[in-house]
Scaffold this active site. Structure first.
Site, PDB file in Angstrom:
ATOM      1  N   GLU A  67       7.563 -11.821   6.944  1.00  0.00           N
ATOM      2  CA  GLU A  67       8.923 -11.225   6.974  1.00  0.00           C
ATOM      3  C   GLU A  67       9.893 -12.023   7.837  1.00  0.00           C
ATOM      4  O   GLU A  67      11.065 -12.063   7.485  1.00  0.00           O
ATOM      5  CB  GLU A  67       8.836  -9.773   7.460  1.00  0.00           C
ATOM      6  CG  GLU A  67       8.081  -8.863   6.509  1.00  0.00           C
ATOM      7  CD  GLU A  67       6.566  -9.079   6.536  1.00  0.00           C
ATOM      8  OE1 GLU A  67       6.072  -9.572   7.569  1.00  0.00           O
ATOM      9  OE2 GLU A  67       5.903  -8.789   5.542  1.00  0.00           O
ATOM     10  N   ASP A  93       0.507 -13.455   4.499  1.00  0.00           N
ATOM     11  CA  ASP A  93       0.842 -12.143   5.053  1.00  0.00           C
ATOM     12  C   ASP A  93       1.856 -12.364   6.187  1.00  0.00           C
ATOM     13  O   ASP A  93       2.115 -13.501   6.569  1.00  0.00           O
ATOM     14  CB  ASP A  93      -0.458 -11.520   5.592  1.00  0.00           C
ATOM     15  CG  ASP A  93      -0.335 -10.027   5.821  1.00  0.00           C
ATOM     16  OD1 ASP A  93       0.751  -9.469   5.600  1.00  0.00           O
ATOM     17  OD2 ASP A  93      -1.341  -9.417   6.229  1.00  0.00           O
ATOM     18  N   ASP A 143       1.229  -2.512   3.854  1.00  0.00           N
ATOM     19  CA  ASP A 143       0.247  -1.650   4.525  1.00  0.00           C
ATOM     20  C   ASP A 143       0.474  -0.178   4.216  1.00  0.00           C
ATOM     21  O   ASP A 143       0.998   0.568   5.029  1.00  0.00           O
ATOM     22  CB  ASP A 143       0.312  -1.886   6.041  1.00  0.00           C
ATOM     23  CG  ASP A 143      -0.072  -3.315   6.399  1.00  0.00           C
ATOM     24  OD1 ASP A 143      -0.539  -4.040   5.500  1.00  0.00           O
ATOM     25  OD2 ASP A 143       0.099  -3.699   7.559  1.00  0.00           O
TER      26      ASP A 143
END
Lengths: 647, 896
Positions: free
Chosen positions: B491, B488, B564
């Site tokens: 980015e 997770d 999300d």
């Protein structure tokens, strides 16, 4: 896989076998959806949607497989467990395709289960007795409470009359005094011209003093004169009896403490402090606070208990304030001014709702249990330090809390507290603490008679037409009026709390009667703990220490209040608690289990801000359940000997 | 959504500059056009350059097999630019290079009355690539005539900011929200226009929460919009219907039109990119008319840095374009069987007891699931590879307990490393100098879950390899073979960084600026983790790694999800175009959080989400820790029943899904596809992103509104469709108004297809391996149907050596046959005793009562039996009961 079947009726329970052992060639699906031939029984192809034709295979998803489990209890398992490579039945009968070997563990498992069941039955047996005792006690208490209520109501009527009489008499006296005064004034005026100026001034000062006295009495407030070195009239008014008053007089230490408590309590009144009160309070604080630590006799336990509770609650309040602050931050975003670390925390907090500062304090603290440990003494300390000294906006709430958790709070203080006008929020306080009031004095019949007698004597003794009015008689009437009306309001509040109590749902057999106003404690649990008393019925705020993932340990006051019983009195529900960030209002579900004592055995937060506690209690030890368990044991025992022989 | 926190185009200087340019801005012309080393090469020089200030650019055009042209434009390294511009490594497959065609010659033409010449080279048997010299333009056309497919710089918007030395009075820094980007190399952006011909719509360029067919962002009738942004960002509570950039970026666009033909354009560039889709008439004032009557969609591409490295895919079918793209960037992973089943996740399953409870509740309610997930709070203070030993004292035992039921576990491992000197990972990374550096060349220190954190420089292969070793059982204490990984925040998410990410002037590999590779950071992290899992089992076990960030090529390393999302109906709705887009751009193994991550879905929404999610390629329920618990059994018996039924649909179809994953793995054709991929000429389907195809056989329509009573479902094609629940035939080519119930969402099997099912429900897919199959044969108007079944061991790489069963089932002329799809020379190393227990015929018009099974020469009965075994009443359909044929064998069933 059907070829591994030991017999065509595999997976069918004995009670059910007759359904299949019919003389006809076809058998109906139990749901009537279809029928099947005997060769289609357990042929590993699903013909009935309900699984009737495949009790022994996994072909029908809706089917059930029966394991005999000789030596243990028989069991029905989902058809999907048949030949799935996992041993589900202790006799291993669900795995027969040869892919896995399941040992028969029924004897061992059965023994364990039987022992467990026996233990449970023993608990129930004892529990049922306890429960019956509890019910008997409840019945008695209920009767007692009802009797008391009706008696109180009668007394209230009488006392009301008395108070009315006293009031009238008081007014008469005052009228007479007024008349007398006017008369005197008239006389004096007549004399005035002849007399010197100084004489006139003297008469005026007397009048002033009288006037002041009247005003104060009409207010019936707790105003105190700055001078508190000796108890003045107004304080003594609050005392129940001359004896009390004497004691108070005799013990200046006690009195000071009482005053301190008193002033602090009066703080609940949502009226602005007037100057006199404030200065008095300050003085008292100064004189009392330093002593409160070692003088446990003065404030028995309350300092400690209330203090720690307060601090928990405080933390809750602070938290919510900070949450509010954070939300505010979010809205008016001025991230450019933040330090890089602050910015990081701020952005992180969006996902977690976590308190920024809290996080930074706790950063590096690895062990959650450790955190818990660290925080408790800390806040307790804070509570003691500033519990009574600070004068903040949330005083009101704070002292509510203090009262609630205090079992030993002084009667007088309570009473004086209740003499105040209360808003709705404090009503629960009343009902809670009233139960702990020692009302032996008020409930004693001699007391009322005594008062009646005194008043009668008094009324007779005071001759209204006597002039001038006897000063001491007038004072006695006034004093008795104050005392009686104080008693009356105490009586009335007791009546209202009793009425409220009696309206409560105590279960079908009143088995929860003793729960009213009682607190249950829990041992530390690895995630959450009731860090102090949790008053499960009258509970308004349950301080829970949580280390909920993502949030670390914060003090949360649940702020929940009693809602109702659920699930046939197996669950107690407390709801409408504090609002959670991004979550529901806090709520607490207390699951009740049969046990020999009332004890909170577990507290958990399975879902954010939804707490669950387990409470073992004899109230749940039901006779029917006991019979059911015994029956189950009988069944188990019945199959056991054969099994043992086989082994 | 914190709009202010992110830069819009106007706040992004390169985007603002580029967007303000008018057509015919570019004055570059091609010189020295020649063939060199098998490529067409040229130099691009401004037309009226007098002062010689602007250096020529180098252009090279390479041609690859299967109709792929690659155009590269960069600064001339021999002219000593201040720095070598960044080319994204490790995305283009090494084997792609071997598909290069060595051009022998070019022909020169004068086209459409141009004064200057155009150079034409061979592209494929049907296509040619053309470089027009003046003005410079590159395009692909069909042979014979001037029918174009794709072109670049047809509108003269090409611009290439060359690196240069800073003038003394210049300030190259850029400031945004209190962050300063030092930009030591100054402006270096690239922009150009790309046109798609014979095109009605363009698609692709994920990730955006928006419609599948990309809406124009500029043009006369277009509401002024931001361009589609490609910049991997951790966006809190993202909104639907926005061109805003989300967690991943794939700069690959496809076009499709009435002709039924598709083309694709891919720009291999990992810097921030902004793409405008230009509405019709956007250039009306420019006076430039294209020399073509073809319906065209123009697009405008802008990137902050890097080089021009672009790929033209000529199609012509949608599947051709996808295959061509996949040949460049790699095939999607072949997942383990368990990974294609249902995943149960929550932030957070708190402790071992919680895990055990959830696990046993699934069993108690007879709901299958395969994987239980642990989010960040299972770790010791967000130090990945560690466990909170209070909450998880015995992680191995916990995993073994799950594994005993054939279940798996996934734990999270994020790229931010806690800066804690007592943390072994941090210590080692610091010592080895493995962290990304800040502009001053110190280890970059950002803020994420653990607090102060640093980030590994994953573009470096050495560091990736080191990272991979951390997944060994030895290094990752408490891990077992049934544990897999979730990446997770890659980015990367940096809570206190500009736009919640890493500063663009941070440094990788000593000299690469973060701006140059930002969009690929998550890709390298995903790669390193996936490779680590392969290493863990010495290449014997397929990895499973879920990533949030992605880039072109991420399909080779695992699954992604749409991040999300929020528990509302709009987000349920937008999950379909998002997943369709991902599938089209290679990332077929994708899904959205079932139930929605933020907020509490009401029960109806949750049920609908399960019903839709059961068809996502990646099927996982997930929830934020502030939400109410929402495991399937918490909403009353009726809803438990509905959710169980939805999950059962997935488990029933696992053989079909697994076969589709294999198809994706070998061809790139996504598991979940837009309707037009199966019906390329049916215009009605072009904008449809409410319905989708699962494979070529199943059409699914989501229900996206509360208390829906009806749904409009368009069923394309001339053939019929069979309702999955009733077996009823419904006509194709029209839109049906269907009644909708709470129990299911509309799903239809296309006539002419065969779907393999497994109707026995187990605890998890693991227990299903020996279970028999059901074949659902949906006959078309010629009483014919076809389908496939792929089976292997579900976990190892042996399938690459031929260890699999891959059958083709054909029904025609009254007989059903099973043949090998890939006739293997030797014997397959994989075998199975699984049989087919039931063959269902839908639309069968023959009146046969029996059938003969060959080669066993055994007669069998044809009867009526239920279509489904689960989920209430089921109509009786023509069924061959217990044919008993093995899936591994050739056989034939002849209807008598």
């Amino acid at each position: 896989s059907s070829s591994f079947l030991k017999h065509p009726y595999y997976g069918i329970s004995p009670q059910d076998e007759n359904y299949y052992k019919t003389s006809s060639d076809t058998i109906k699906c139990k749901d009537g959806s279809n029928k099947f031939t005997k060769t289609q029984l357990n042929d590993d192809f699903c013909d009935c949607l309900d699984g009737t034709d495949e009790p022994g295979t996994s072909a029908c998803p809706n089917g059930k497989f029966y394991c005999q489990n000789t030596g243990h209890a028989p069991r029905k398992i989902f058809s999907s467990r048949v030949n799935d490579g996992i041993c589900d039945c202790c006799d291993g009968s669900d795995e027969y395709d040869g892919k896995v070997k399941c040992p028969n563990t029924c004897w061992e498992a059965g023994k364990v289960a039987r022992d467990k069941l026996k233990k449970k039955i023993a608990t129930y047996q004892e529990g049922v007795t306890l429960r019956n005792q509890e019910i008997e006690k409840a019945k008695l208490s209920l009767v007692k409470d009802e009797e008391e209520l009706s008696k109180l109501k009668t007394e209230e009527k009488t006392l009301k009359g008395l108070v009315q009489q006293l009031k009238e008499r008081k007014e008469q006296i005052e009228k007479a005094e007024e008349k007398e005064r006017l008369q005197r004034e008239k006389e004096e005026r007549e004399k005035k011209e002849a007399e010197e100026k100084a004489h006139r001034e003297k008469s005026e000062s007397v009048e002033e003093a009288k006037q002041e006295n009247n005003d104060v009495q009409e207010h019936a407030s707790f105003e105190k004169k700055p001078d508190d070195s000796t108890p003045d009239d107004k304080v003594s008014v609050l005392e129940h009896s001359p004896e009390d008053q004497d004691m108070a007089k005799g013990n200046a230490e006690d009195d000071k403490a009482a005053e301190a408590e008193h002033v602090v309590t009066s703080d609940n009144v949502e009226e602005p402090w007037n100057e006199v009160e404030l200065s008095a309070a300050e003085k008292i604080e100064q004189s009392v606070s330093p002593k409160s630590e070692d003088n446990s006799a003065v404030v028995p336990d309350t300092g400690h208990d209330a203090g720690s509770e307060l601090s928990h609650h405080d933390a809750g309040i602070e938290l919510s304030h900070e949450e509010a602050k954070k939300v505010g931050n979010d809205a008016s975003e001025s991230t450019e001014e933040l330090s890089r670390e602050e910015l990081g925390r701020l952005v992180a907090s969006r996902w977690t709702g976590e308190n920024n500062e809290k996080e930074s304090q706790e950063d590096g603290v690895k062990d959650k249990a450790h955190e818990v440990h660290e925080e408790v003494p800390d806040s307790t300390h804070d509570g003691e330090d500033d519990g009574y000294a600070t004068d903040t906006d949330d005083d009101t709430e704070r002292y509510d809390e203090a009262g609630k958790y205090d079992d030993h709070i002084d009667n007088d203080l309570d009473e004086s507290y209740e003499d105040e006008d209360h808003d709705d929020t404090s009503s629960s306080y009343k009902s809670d603490t009233d139960d702990d009031l020692d009302l032996s004095e008020t409930t004693s019949p001699s007391w009322l008679e005594k008062i009646q007698q005194t008043v009668r004597n008094l009324l007779q003794a005071v001759n209204l037409f006597q002039a001038p009015v006897d000063k001491s008689d007038a004072d006695r009437v006034r004093k008795d009026y104050e005392e009686s009306s104080a008693k009356l309001s105490k009586l009335q509040s007791r009546i209202s709390s009793l009425t409220k109590k009696l309206k409560h749902d105590f279960g079908p057999e009143k088995e929860f009667y003793s729960f009213y106003g009682r607190c249950f404690e829990s041992k530390q649990n690895k995630l959450l703990s009731l860090s102090s008393h949790a008053c499960l019925v009258s509970l308004q705020s349950l301080p829970i220490q949580t280390s909920y993932p993502g949030r670390r340990s914060l003090f949360n006051s649940l702020g929940v209040s009693w809602d109702k019983f659920e699930d046939s009195y197996r669950i107690m529900l407390f709801s409408n608690g504090d609002k959670c960030w991004n979550g529901p209002d806090r709520s607490l579900k207390v699951k009740l289990r049969c046990g020999l004592s009332n004890e909170v055995t577990d507290v958990d937060e399975p879902s954010r801000c939804e707490y669950v506690a387990l409470l073992s209690t004899p109230a749940l030890c039901l006779e029917e359940k006991l019979q059911e368990l015994q029956h189950k044991l009988d069944l188990m025992n019945k199959e056991q000997p054969q099994q043992h022989d086989e082994l | 959504w914190k709009k202010d926190e992110f830069r819009n185009c106007n706040q992004t200087p390169f985007c603002k500059r580029a967007r303000s340019r008018q057509p015919a801005f570019s004055s570059l012309t091609a010189h020295q056009v020649t063939i060199s080393d098998g490529d067409l090469t040229a130099r691009l020089i401004p037309k009226n350059q007098t002062d010689g200030q602007i250096k020529p650019l180098i252009l090279s055009l390479s041609i690859y097999q299967d109709g792929i042209a690659r155009l590269k434009i960069d600064e001339d390294p021999t002219l000593n630019p201040p720095k070598k511009r960044f080319e994204v490594p490790d995305v283009v497959l090494p084997e792609f290079e071997s598909k290069k065609l060595y051009l022998q010659r070019l022909s020169t033409e004068s086209i459409d009355g141009d004064v200057g010449p155009s150079s034409v080279v061979y592209l494929s048997d049907r296509f040619e690539a053309v470089v027009r010299h003046d003005p410079f333009e590159v395009y692909v056309r069909r042979k014979g005539g001037n029918s174009r497919v794709l072109s670049l710089n047809s509108h003269g918007l090409f611009d290439f900011e060359q690196l240069r030395v800073k003038d003394e009075d210049e300030d190259w820094g850029e400031r945004f929200k209190g962050h300063t980007d030092t930009r030591p190399y100054g402006p270096q952006s690239i922009s150009f226009d790309v046109s798609f011909y014979d095109s009605d719509f363009v698609y692709g360029i994920p990730e955006h929460a928006t419609s599948f067919a990309l809406k124009p962002t500029r043009g006369p009738n277009v509401e002024e919009s931001e361009p589609y942004r490609l910049f991997n960002l951790d966006v809190f509570e993202y909104i639907h219907d926005s061109p805003f950039g989300l967690y991943g970026s794939i700069p690959f666009m496809l076009s499709h039109g009435k002709s039924g033909q598709t083309s694709g354009f891919f720009w291999l560039n990992a810097a921030e990119m902004q793409i405008d889709v230009l509405g019709e008439g956007w250039n009306a004032e420019s006076g430039i008319l294209l020399p073509s009557k073809q319906k065209t969609i123009d697009t405008f591409w802008m990137s902050e840095a890097g080089i021009v490295d672009t790929f033209f895919f000529v199609g012509p079918s949608p599947k051709d374009v996808v295959r061509q793209y996949i040949s460049v960037t790699g095939k999607p992973v072949m997942p383990q069987l368990f990974a294609t089943a249902y995943h149960q996740c929550r932030w957070n399953y708190r402790d071992e007891e919680d895990v055990e409870q959830v696990d046993s509740n699934f069993d108690e309610h007879d709901i299958p699931y395969d994987v239980l997930w642990l989010d960040i709070d299972h770790t010791d203070g967000k130090r990945y590879f560690t466990w909170d030993r209070v909450l998880f004292p015995n992680p191995e035992e916990m995993q073994r307990k799950l594994a005993a039921k054939g279940r798996h576990m996934v734990t999270i491992v994020d790229p931010h490393i806690k800066r804690d000197d007592s943390y072994w990972l941090h210590k080692e990374a610091t010592q080895k100098g493995y962290y990304v550096k800040d502009a001053t060349e110190k280890d970059y220190d950002g803020w994420c879950w653990p607090g102060s954190s640093s980030y590994l420089d994953m573009v470096n292969p050495e560091i990736r390899s080191w990272w991979g070793d951390k997944f060994s059982y030895e290094n990752y204490a408490g891990s077992t073979p049934s544990l897999y990984i979730w990446n997770d925040m890659n980015e990367p998410s940096v809570f206190n960084g500009p736009e919640v990410t890493m500063p663009r002037d941070a440094l990788h590999l000593a000299s690469i600026e973060h701006r140059e590779l930002h969009n690929a950071y998550g890709y390298y992290f995903h790669m390193a983790t996936s490779d680590g899992l392969v290493k863990r089992e010495h290449g014997k076990d397929r990895p499973f790694v879920l990533s949030r960030a992605f880039f072109a090529g991420s399909q080779r390393y695992g699954a992604v999800w749409t991040g999300d999302n929020t528990a509302d109906w709009d987000q349920l709705r937008v999950s379909v175009p998002m997943i369709l887009t991902l599938g089209l751009t290679g990332m077929t193994f994708s899904g959205a959080d079932v139930g929605g991550f933020f907020g509490n879905p009401d029960t109806e929404l949750l049920v609908r989400w399960y019903q839709l999610g059961a068809y996502y390629p990646f099927f996982r329920a997930h929830a934020h820790h502030d939400t109410k618990r929402r495991e399937p059994w918490l909403f009353g018996e009726r809803n438990t029943e509905l959710i169980r039924a939805a999950i059962h649909v997935r488990y029933t179809l696992l053989p079909y899904f697994y076969t589709l994953f294999r198809e994706a793995n070998s061809t790139g054709i996504p598991v979940v596809r837009p309707l037009w991929m199966e019906f390329p000429s049916d215009e009605t389907t072009f904008k449809n992103d409410e319905a989708f195809m699962v494979g070529n056989a199943l059409l699914v329509q989501g229900i996206y509104t509360e208390r829906a009573k009806h749904a409009l479902v368009y069923l394309p094609g001339k053939e019929s469709w069979y309702d999955m629940r009733t077996g009823t035939a419904v006509k194709g080519g029209i839109t049906h108004k269907l009644e909708v119930s709470q129990e299911y969402i509309p799903a239809f099997q296309r006539a002419g297809t065969i779907i393999p099912r497994r109707d026995r429900f187990r605890r998890s897919s693991t227990q299903m391996v020996n279970d028999p199959f059901t074949l659902v044969v949906a006959l078309n108007s010629s009483q014919a149907a076809e389908g496939e079944l792929y089976v292997d061991d579900g976990k190892s790489f042996e399938f690459l050596n031929g260890a699999f069963i891959h059958r083709r089932f054909c029904f025609s002329n009254g007989q059903l046959t099973s043949v090998n799809v890939v006739p293997t020379a030797g014997k397959s190393q994989f075998s199975s005793d699984c049989i087919i227990e039931r063959i269902i015929l839908l639309g069968y018009s023959g009146g046969s009562k029996g059938a003969m099974i060959q080669p066993a020469n055994q007669k069998t009965e044809i009867e009526h039996a239920p279509l489904r075994l689960q989920g209430g009443r089921s109509p009786a359909v023509v069924t061959i009961r217990k044919p008993g044929v093995r899936i591994a064998d050739d056989w034939m069933i002849k209807f008598l």
